[in-house]
Design a protein around this motif. Structure first.
Motif, short mmCIF file in Angstrom:
data_model
loop_
_atom_site.label_atom_id
_atom_site.label_comp_id
_atom_site.label_asym_id
_atom_site.label_seq_id
_atom_site.Cartn_x
_atom_site.Cartn_y
_atom_site.Cartn_z
N GLN A 200 -26.45 -20.27 2.83
CA GLN A 200 -26.39 -20.90 4.43
C GLN A 200 -25.38 -20.47 5.19
N GLY A 201 -24.23 -20.77 4.63
CA GLY A 201 -22.36 -20.70 4.86
C GLY A 201 -21.82 -20.98 4.43
N ARG A 202 -20.53 -21.21 4.87
CA ARG A 202 -19.43 -21.03 3.68
C ARG A 202 -19.68 -23.04 4.16
N ASP A 203 -18.86 -23.59 2.93
CA ASP A 203 -18.96 -25.09 3.10
C ASP A 203 -17.03 -25.49 2.26
N ALA B 86 -29.72 -23.19 1.05
CA ALA B 86 -30.54 -24.34 1.74
C ALA B 86 -31.87 -23.42 0.36
N SER B 87 -32.47 -24.74 -0.22
CA SER B 87 -33.74 -24.60 -0.81
C SER B 87 -35.16 -25.28 -0.94
N GLU B 88 -35.79 -24.88 -0.85
CA GLU B 88 -37.03 -25.45 -0.59
C GLU B 88 -37.48 -26.22 -1.98
N PRO B 89 -37.88 -25.36 -3.01
CA PRO B 89 -37.53 -26.12 -4.14
C PRO B 89 -36.89 -28.38 -4.25
N GLU C 290 -17.26 -21.05 -5.86
CA GLU C 290 -17.71 -20.40 -4.80
C GLU C 290 -18.25 -18.96 -6.38
N ALA C 291 -18.69 -18.27 -5.07
CA ALA C 291 -19.68 -17.69 -5.97
C ALA C 291 -19.12 -15.46 -4.82
N ALA C 292 -19.24 -15.29 -6.45
CA ALA C 292 -18.99 -13.88 -5.97
C ALA C 292 -20.91 -12.52 -5.26
N GLY C 293 -20.15 -11.65 -4.68
CA GLY C 293 -21.57 -10.75 -3.80
C GLY C 293 -22.15 -11.97 -2.91
N VAL C 294 -21.94 -12.73 -1.98
CA VAL C 294 -22.47 -13.43 -1.97
C VAL C 294 -22.61 -13.73 -0.21
N ALA C 295 -23.10 -13.94 0.82
CA ALA C 295 -23.23 -13.83 1.89
C ALA C 295 -24.68 -14.46 2.41
#
Ligand code: ATP
Ligand code: MG
Lengths: 392, 260
Positions: A276-279, A286-289, A298-303
């Protein structure tokens, strides 16, 4: 023999998982690998047993090839022993290209999956065989055979034939036979496969001590993840002839490269979702399950908008008792199943979405004030830093 | 085992009688004191004594024995090599045909094998005698050796050879110190089989033998045409004994190890 075994107790500040010892030549850009696979491929008919492998193993390393059955571990190792020739690519040892070098001229020794002890020779005869091929004087052969049989505690059975040995004893003889030539590299193909659990664990630690003491590079094949985690300095995870990830046991466990590795090594629950965004330092997903918005590190390669899996290990989840401070991520569920293992208890908790999450708790005390029972409504949670964000 | 019914018993008796009565008669009459082959004249071993004084028969026995030893040894070496090659060589197109060709002489009528060998020996101008018979027996027996050794090799654990190579043994040393000792029973059985085949053979020897190299079966066959003598019974009994010993040795050597 000079033993400069690296200390096992040193601790360098924030590292991933537990640090085994101060030995990490793979981090040193100047270090030259002892064994090198370069673009190696091998086909058997229609199956690609090894499908483009690049791999470096350093001197004195205890390296494990781990993967499901049939993924090409044995084939990869047999190429180093000289029993298979790569269709493409090359294998080098200490900088020397091994193509065309027959097995008997390679300075590596192998402990075979089936042990392959010579049934017509005694234990001592089996161990002496390799030294005889080198034409060593008889007295030296006898001395070295005795010494190595002492090391594996088999001296008393030196005159037995392999048929009269137990599985564990055969395994020791096979090990002694491979060690006695003091090879540069010892290849071990599922060396402990035939042993029962207790003997297996004992032998694992013995092998590790021996490896440090002798300073030999070990390349071991296994499909037992606990074994690989316990013994190896680094592990390569293989699947369908390719190497999926190489790293220390802790790196692979705590930072798996993809969903496959995460699921292969240990238990894991993966919450699928969309970033969804930065925190603060991390992200929200956002996870439905999960039935909520998860906070992750922090995670690389996500937007925002990236589809990710939030992977969490059972021991990093906890059941939040009423009145306890809640972690950043909490979910409500119902206890579906309880597995009591003595040291650990595994709870399978069913969320509203139907997803079953495994939560494990150490049984630190013998008595619990408010035990959790079947079908109890519980609240489970985890900290943002405990989860791994997987994009593959 | 369940008890045998009367019919089973009768069938068994009849079957064994059919197989062994002729041989039994021959053995019994070899101890006959009478010179008449069909009349029992009391027990005696005189024919065995006479046998050893019969120079022609003894010479023939000597030839047979020497041909047997030499041809069995050569056939064992060649047959073992062929078996190893067939098991070792990776699958190639025509391997089946090649294997079949190796085994063909087993089913080939001996008369044909004998005739073709005779033609070959004439063509290359080889003197017929000891060596021509020996060569004929080698060609014939090595197929049997190859069959026996190959069946043992097919269950041989290749990783033992790999282990030997891994420990620094050259392929040749690995073969002699690991493979050969482990397939030795089959190789020995092959040798014994080749030896019995050689001492039994009449057809090939008749085609390929020459003066001075008359084998025992040829000699016996020649004499029988002039009438059966108790001496012939005696030498035949000795041959039966020898072959029986070899057969027992073979079955002991190739018997699977008793389960531990
Ligand atoms: N000699 C061979 N001929 C044909 N196929 C082979 C041969 N050796 C291996 N293979 C195939 O190559 C693939 C990889 O085999 P390999 O023995 O390397 O697997 P592995 O990872 O060691 O498995 P396991 O854990 O069961 O020992 C498999 O699909 C296997 O069937
Ligand atoms: Mg394997």
């Amino acid at each position: 023999m000079i033993l400069d075994s690296p200390s096992r107790s040193s601790r360098s500040a924030p590292a991933i998982g537990a640090v085994r010892r101060d030995f990490a030549p793979w981090k040193d850009p100047g270090a030259v690998p002892l064994i090198r696979y370069e673009g190696v491929r091998k086909r058997f008919g229609a199956t690609a047993a090894v499908d483009g492998v690049d791999l470096s193993v350093f001197e004195r390393e205890f390296f494990c090839l781990l993967g499901p059955s049939g993924c090409g571990k044995t084939t990869l190792m047999r190429m180093l022993g000289g029993f298979e020739t790569p269709d493409e690519g090359r294998v080098t040892l200490a900088g020397r290209d091994l193509s065309g070098v027959p097995p008997h001229l390679r300075p590596v020794n192998m402990m075979f999956q089936s042990y392959a002890l010579f049934p017509h020779m005694t234990v001592a005869g089996n161990v002496a065989f390799g030294l005889k091929q080198d034409g060593l004087p008889r007295t030296e052969i006898a001395a070295r055979v005795d010494a190595v049989l002492d090391t594996v505690q088999m001296r008393g059975l030196a005159d037995r034939k392999p048929d009269a040995l137990s599985g564990g004893q055969k395994q020791r003889v096979a090990l002694a036979r491979a060690l006695v030539k003091r090879p540069k590299v010892l290849l071990l193909d599922e060396p402990l496969g035939a042993l029962d659990k207790r003997l297996r664990e004992e032998t694992q630690y013995e092998l590790m001590d021996l490896q440090v003491a002798l300073g030999i590079t070990f390349l071991m094949v296994t499909h037992d993840q606990d074994e690989a985690m316990t013994m190896a300095d680094r592990i390569a995870i293989m699947d369908e002839g390719r190497i999926v990830q190489v790293g220390t046991p802790a790196e692979i466990y705590e930072a798996p490269a993809d969903r496959g590795v995460a699921a292969f090594l240990g238990d894991v629950t993966i919450f699928e979702g969309v970033v969804q965004g930065r925190d603060g330092e991390g992200w929200t997903v956002a996870s439905e399950p999960a039935g909520c918005v998860l906070r992750v590190g922090e995670a690389a390669g996500v937007a925002p908008g990236t589809a990710v899996g939030v992977a969490i290990r059972p021991e990093k989840l906890r059941i939040v008792a009423e009145g306890d401070p809640a972690p950043a991520n909490v979910m409500d569920g119902e206890v579906w199943d309880i597995g009591y293992l003595g040291d650990w208890t595994i709870y399978r908790v069913k969320l509203a979405s139907g997803l079953i999450v495994r939560v494990s708790q150490a049984n630190a005390a013998r008595f619990v004030e408010r035990p959790v029972g079947w079908e109890d409504r519980v609240r489970i949670g985890f900290d943002p830093a405990s989860a791994v964000v997987l994009t593959a | 085992m369940k008890g045998l019914s009367r019919i089973d018993l009768a069938a068994l008796t009849f079957g064994f009688a059919f197989l062994y009565l002729p041989i039994l008669i021959l053995v019994v009459y070899s101890f006959n004191a009478s010179k008449l082959v069909t009349v029992w004249g009391g027990f005696s071993t005189e024919w065995y004594a006479a046998l050893f004084r019969n120079k022609a028969l003894m010479d023939a026995a000597g030839v047979t024995f020497r041909v047997g030893i030499v041809s069995a040894t050569i056939a064992t070496i060649l047959g073992t090599m062929a078996a190893v090659a067939l098991v070792r060589v990776p699958r190639f197109t025509g391997k089946g045909l090649f294997t079949g060709l190796l085994y063909a002489p087993i089913v080939m009528p001996e008369v044909i094998t004998g005739l073709s060998l005779l033609l070959l020996f004439v063509a290359i101008d080889l003197d017929r005698g000891f060596w021509s018979v020996t060569i004929a027996h080698v060609t014939f027996a090595m197929c049997y050796v190859a069959v026996v050794v190959r069946s043992r090799l097919s269950t041989f654990d290749r990783s033992l050879e790999e282990a030997a190579a891994d420990l620094g043994a050259t392929p040749l040393r690995a073969f002699f110190s690991v493979t050969l000792p482990l397939i030795a029973p089959a190789v020995a059985a092959g040798w014994l089989l080749a030896f019995t085949l050689s001492i039994d053979d009449l057809v090939l020897a008749s085609f390929t033998s020459g003066p001075g190299a008359t084998t025992l079966p040829m000699r016996i066959y020649g004499q029988v045409r002039l009438g059966v003598t108790p001496e012939i019974n005696a030498i035949s009994t000795l041959m039966i004994g020898a072959v029986a010993l070899v057969v027992i040795a073979v079955s002991l050597a190739t018997r699977p190890r008793a389960a531990r």
